[in-house]
Design a protein around this motif. Structure first.
Motif, PDB file in Angstrom:
ATOM      1  N   PRO A 123      30.394  40.959  37.725  1.00 15.17           N
ATOM      2  CA  PRO A 123      31.155  41.587  38.817  1.00 15.17           C
ATOM      3  C   PRO A 123      30.409  41.586  40.152  1.00 15.17           C
ATOM      4  O   PRO A 123      30.947  42.050  41.156  1.00 15.17           O
ATOM      5  CB  PRO A 123      31.360  43.007  38.305  1.00 15.17           C
ATOM      6  N   TYR A 165      47.156  48.413  38.739  1.00 16.79           N
ATOM      7  CA  TYR A 165      45.887  48.917  38.224  1.00 16.79           C
ATOM      8  C   TYR A 165      45.757  50.423  38.436  1.00 16.79           C
ATOM      9  O   TYR A 165      45.217  51.133  37.587  1.00 16.79           O
ATOM     10  CB  TYR A 165      44.722  48.185  38.892  1.00 16.79           C
ATOM     11  N   THR A 203      40.055  45.423  35.740  1.00 13.29           N
ATOM     12  CA  THR A 203      40.020  43.960  35.831  1.00 13.29           C
ATOM     13  C   THR A 203      39.064  43.372  34.798  1.00 13.29           C
ATOM     14  O   THR A 203      39.374  42.373  34.139  1.00 13.29           O
ATOM     15  CB  THR A 203      39.589  43.524  37.246  1.00 13.29           C
ATOM     16  N   ALA A 243      37.925  41.888  41.816  1.00 14.17           N
ATOM     17  CA  ALA A 243      38.992  42.883  41.665  1.00 14.17           C
ATOM     18  C   ALA A 243      39.707  43.141  42.981  1.00 14.17           C
ATOM     19  O   ALA A 243      39.098  43.130  44.046  1.00 14.17           O
ATOM     20  CB  ALA A 243      38.412  44.191  41.132  1.00 14.17           C
ATOM     21  N   SER A 244      41.006  43.376  42.887  1.00 13.46           N
ATOM     22  CA  SER A 244      41.814  43.703  44.058  1.00 13.46           C
ATOM     23  C   SER A 244      42.728  44.874  43.716  1.00 13.46           C
ATOM     24  O   SER A 244      43.623  44.736  42.864  1.00 13.46           O
ATOM     25  CB  SER A 244      42.643  42.489  44.482  1.00 13.46           C
ATOM     26  N   THR A 259      39.399  49.945  39.727  1.00 14.84           N
ATOM     27  CA  THR A 259      40.091  48.654  39.661  1.00 14.84           C
ATOM     28  C   THR A 259      39.193  47.590  39.054  1.00 14.84           C
ATOM     29  O   THR A 259      39.644  46.761  38.252  1.00 14.84           O
ATOM     30  CB  THR A 259      40.541  48.220  41.064  1.00 14.84           C
ATOM     31  N   ALA A 260      37.924  47.601  39.412  1.00 17.74           N
ATOM     32  CA  ALA A 260      36.981  46.634  38.851  1.00 17.74           C
ATOM     33  C   ALA A 260      36.881  46.792  37.337  1.00 17.74           C
ATOM     34  O   ALA A 260      36.825  45.795  36.597  1.00 17.74           O
ATOM     35  CB  ALA A 260      35.610  46.796  39.491  1.00 17.74           C
ATOM     36  N   LYS A 274      39.733  40.703  31.680  1.00 19.77           N
ATOM     37  CA  LYS A 274      38.962  39.477  31.479  1.00 19.77           C
ATOM     38  C   LYS A 274      38.404  39.375  30.056  1.00 19.77           C
ATOM     39  O   LYS A 274      38.152  38.281  29.548  1.00 19.77           O
ATOM     40  CB  LYS A 274      37.802  39.412  32.478  1.00 19.77           C
ATOM     41  N   VAL A 282      34.154  38.406  37.884  1.00 19.24           N
ATOM     42  CA  VAL A 282      35.125  39.501  37.959  1.00 19.24           C
ATOM     43  C   VAL A 282      35.323  39.868  39.429  1.00 19.24           C
ATOM     44  O   VAL A 282      34.459  40.479  40.054  1.00 19.24           O
ATOM     45  CB  VAL A 282      34.654  40.736  37.169  1.00 19.24           C
TER      46      VAL A 282
END
Length: 314
Positions: A236, A268, A135, A262-263, A131-132, A139, A260
């Motif tokens: 991040p 995602y 994300t 992330a969720s 997910t990170a 960005k 950054v």
């Protein structure tokens, strides 16, 4: 059931195994028999007390955020999952929940069916860093073959996903990693590789449109030296104070400091599952047994490994 908890902030030495009751699920939850959970830097940052503003100081605390396992019970309002399904997922609140148990109760919207052609250890490695990576990709905005991107600390779990997703976009990627990580960085899509032990990336004449620091060691102040005039620095692993300060500083500079955060979500995860279906490689560096969880965390915290570290349960 056995669970790993800690009663105070500290090193991996504060972790201990205790006996707890099997959790009772709510209507929107499923009970998971955990088969594996992965280790992420956020785990030890929370455990060391670095995130107390968000995690609070209530004990005992569990550890671990993403997992893979088998559905054992289903809440009354849950649909799309059945008892016996092999799944993977993530807890709703990583600051206050954990997956380091033989069984966990998890909100069903954060549980997805495991692809049949990957292991539980690989599936448990997907949610947080995957997910990170997605994300971070968002960005970056519109990127193409003319976009020069530097990925610092490129062959951990986050970098593993990010390099492969960037390859799909066709970006020109320079990966900073160790000598043992160079082969993986190239396999995952890096156009060029810098061995940080042999060359200081900040001393090069090259400049980049995007710099993302996955190691947490470069920092925005240093990265500005190698950023183009309208470049992005993606962070991040921000310190809490950097989150508000970045927004203020970005008002006065063309070199932007982008946080950054992330969720995990189905949006995602669908992207990640599509990438896995198309051959995305998930490298699990080392798998530890549940009994060796302290060694697992100590190993992960030392760093320097490729891909992900996972603890298997049962």
């Amino acid at each position: 059931m056995k669970a790993i908890v800690y009663q105070e902030f500290g090193t991996a030495g504060v972790l201990q195994t205790v006996e707890q009751s099997k959790p009772t699920i709510k209507a929107d939850q499923v009970l998971i028999k955990v088969k594996a959970f992965s280790i992420n830097p956020m785990d030890w940052k929370i455990r060391k007390g670095e995130m107390t503003l968000m995690s609070c100081s209530n004990f005992p605390k569990h550890t671990g955020t993403d997992f893979a396992g088998i559905v054992e019970e289903i809440g009354a309002s849950v649909s799309g999952l059945e008892i016996g399904d092999e799944v993977f997922g993530v807890v709703k609140n990583m600051m206050k929940e954990g997956v380091s148990s033989e069984y966990i109760a998890v909100t069903s919207s954060l549980v997805w069916k495991k692809p049949v052609d990957i292991s539980f250890a690989q599936a448990a490695s997907i949610p947080v860093v995957g997910t990170a990576a997605v994300t971070a990709l968002e960005k970056m905005g519109d990127i193409n073959s003319q976009t020069n991107i530097l990925v610092n600390g490129a062959t951990g779990g986050f970098g593993m996903f990010l390099l492969q997703l960037l390859k799909q976009k066709g970006a020109s990627v320079t990966a900073v990693t160790s000598s043992k990580g160079a082969e993986f960085a190239r396999k995952w899509g890096a156009n060029s590789v810098i061995d940080y032990a042999r060359e200081d990336v900040l001393g090069r004449k090259a400049t980049y449109d995007i710099v993302i620091d996955l190691s947490g060691k470069m920092g925005y102040k240093n990265a500005k030296q190698i950023m183009k005039s309208k470049a992005l620095f993606l962070n991040p692993t921000p310190r809490p104070i950097e989150i508000p300060l970045s927004f203020i500083k970005n008002l006065f500079t063309s070199k932007k400091h982008i946080i950054v955060l992330a969720s995990p979500s189905t949006k995602y995860t669908d992207i990640l599952l599509g990438a896995v279906k198309n051959g995305l490689n998930i490298e699990v560096n080392k798998v530890f047994s549940f009994a060796d969880y302290k060694e697992a965390y100590q190993y992960a915290e030392r760093g320097g490994y490729i891909g992900k570290v996972v603890v298997e349960v049962n």
